[in-house]
Design a protein around this motif. Sequence first.
Motif, PDB file in Angstrom:
ATOM      1  N   SER A   1      32.970  32.809  13.719  1.00 18.72           N
ATOM      2  CA  SER A   1      32.859  34.264  13.642  1.00 18.72           C
ATOM      3  C   SER A   1      33.387  34.728  12.286  1.00 18.72           C
ATOM      4  O   SER A   1      34.339  34.174  11.741  1.00 18.72           O
ATOM      5  CB  SER A   1      33.666  34.910  14.760  1.00 18.72           C
ATOM      6  N   THR A   2      32.784  35.768  11.748  1.00 20.53           N
ATOM      7  CA  THR A   2      33.219  36.298  10.457  1.00 20.53           C
ATOM      8  C   THR A   2      34.157  37.484  10.624  1.00 20.53           C
ATOM      9  O   THR A   2      34.612  38.044   9.641  1.00 20.53           O
ATOM     10  CB  THR A   2      32.002  36.739   9.622  1.00 20.53           C
ATOM     11  N   LEU A   3      34.452  37.853  11.871  1.00 24.29           N
ATOM     12  CA  LEU A   3      35.358  38.983  12.105  1.00 24.29           C
ATOM     13  C   LEU A   3      36.805  38.543  11.948  1.00 24.29           C
ATOM     14  O   LEU A   3      37.158  37.427  12.332  1.00 24.29           O
ATOM     15  CB  LEU A   3      35.143  39.545  13.510  1.00 24.29           C
TER      16      LEU A   3
ATOM     17  N   ARG B   1      25.943  43.807  16.331  1.00 24.36           N
ATOM     18  CA  ARG B   1      26.125  42.422  15.887  1.00 24.36           C
ATOM     19  C   ARG B   1      24.771  41.726  16.000  1.00 24.36           C
ATOM     20  O   ARG B   1      24.264  41.524  17.088  1.00 24.36           O
ATOM     21  CB  ARG B   1      27.154  41.703  16.735  1.00 24.36           C
TER      22      ARG B   1
ATOM     23  N   GLU C   1      40.620  37.961  12.838  1.00 23.46           N
ATOM     24  CA  GLU C   1      41.250  37.706  14.124  1.00 23.46           C
ATOM     25  C   GLU C   1      42.718  38.109  14.077  1.00 23.46           C
ATOM     26  O   GLU C   1      43.319  38.182  13.017  1.00 23.46           O
ATOM     27  CB  GLU C   1      41.137  36.217  14.480  1.00 23.46           C
TER      28      GLU C   1
ATOM     29  N   ARG D   1      44.703  43.096  13.274  1.00 19.32           N
ATOM     30  CA  ARG D   1      43.396  43.397  12.674  1.00 19.32           C
ATOM     31  C   ARG D   1      42.391  43.746  13.765  1.00 19.32           C
ATOM     32  O   ARG D   1      41.529  42.950  14.105  1.00 19.32           O
ATOM     33  CB  ARG D   1      42.895  42.214  11.869  1.00 19.32           C
ATOM     34  N   LYS D   2      42.480  44.933  14.294  1.00 17.36           N
ATOM     35  CA  LYS D   2      41.546  45.375  15.332  1.00 17.36           C
ATOM     36  C   LYS D   2      40.281  45.888  14.662  1.00 17.36           C
ATOM     37  O   LYS D   2      40.326  46.716  13.763  1.00 17.36           O
ATOM     38  CB  LYS D   2      42.162  46.455  16.194  1.00 17.36           C
ATOM     39  N   VAL D   3      39.138  45.390  15.122  1.00 14.26           N
ATOM     40  CA  VAL D   3      37.856  45.754  14.544  1.00 14.26           C
ATOM     41  C   VAL D   3      36.954  46.247  15.665  1.00 14.26           C
ATOM     42  O   VAL D   3      36.860  45.622  16.725  1.00 14.26           O
ATOM     43  CB  VAL D   3      37.198  44.534  13.852  1.00 14.26           C
ATOM     44  N   THR D   4      36.298  47.369  15.430  1.00 13.49           N
ATOM     45  CA  THR D   4      35.312  47.875  16.371  1.00 13.49           C
ATOM     46  C   THR D   4      33.938  47.478  15.857  1.00 13.49           C
ATOM     47  O   THR D   4      33.584  47.789  14.719  1.00 13.49           O
ATOM     48  CB  THR D   4      35.411  49.414  16.488  1.00 13.49           C
ATOM     49  N   VAL D   5      33.174  46.786  16.681  1.00 12.71           N
ATOM     50  CA  VAL D   5      31.847  46.335  16.282  1.00 12.71           C
ATOM     51  C   VAL D   5      30.818  47.260  16.902  1.00 12.71           C
ATOM     52  O   VAL D   5      30.797  47.455  18.115  1.00 12.71           O
ATOM     53  CB  VAL D   5      31.615  44.873  16.744  1.00 12.71           C
TER      54      VAL D   5
END
Length: 151
Positions: free
Chosen positions: A87-89, A102, A91, A95-99
């Motif tokens: 995965s390129t997100l 995808r 972790e 580091r919270k990411v909203t997608v």
Amino acid sequence: MYASLQSFPASLFGEFDRLRRELDDVFGSAGLPTSLRSVAPGTFPALNIGNTPSSVEIYAFAPGLDPAKLDVTLDRGVLTLSGERASTLPEGEDRKVTVYSRERVYGSFKRAITLPEDIDPSRVTATYRDGVLHVSIARRESPQPQRIAIQ
């Protein structure tokens, strides 16, 4: 001539294909293959398979993979490509990411390809360059017709 015969579609199967595409646009294809030789959308890696008189050529489009994590095997006429795409997100808790969307798949994958009977499993080469895995499998030498002189 009857008007209905003049407007008959040139390709009946082409019309069925057009109708199927329109229905897929309205209802979605539910991730199912759309023809006999196609695969489900999102299948990874995408493949081009062809042949020459002397070999079978397979191109797997797999950008961003570590070649050390690719596994290519040939067993009883079935070529299997497997591996894992990370995965390129980012972790971690900090580091919270909203997608929102995808489209690039990640995780483990496996594709199996049935090959023709005349391949030579001892003459296989595989190279990975610029995100493309190229597998070339030579064909066996087939006996050529022999002209027999009449005495």
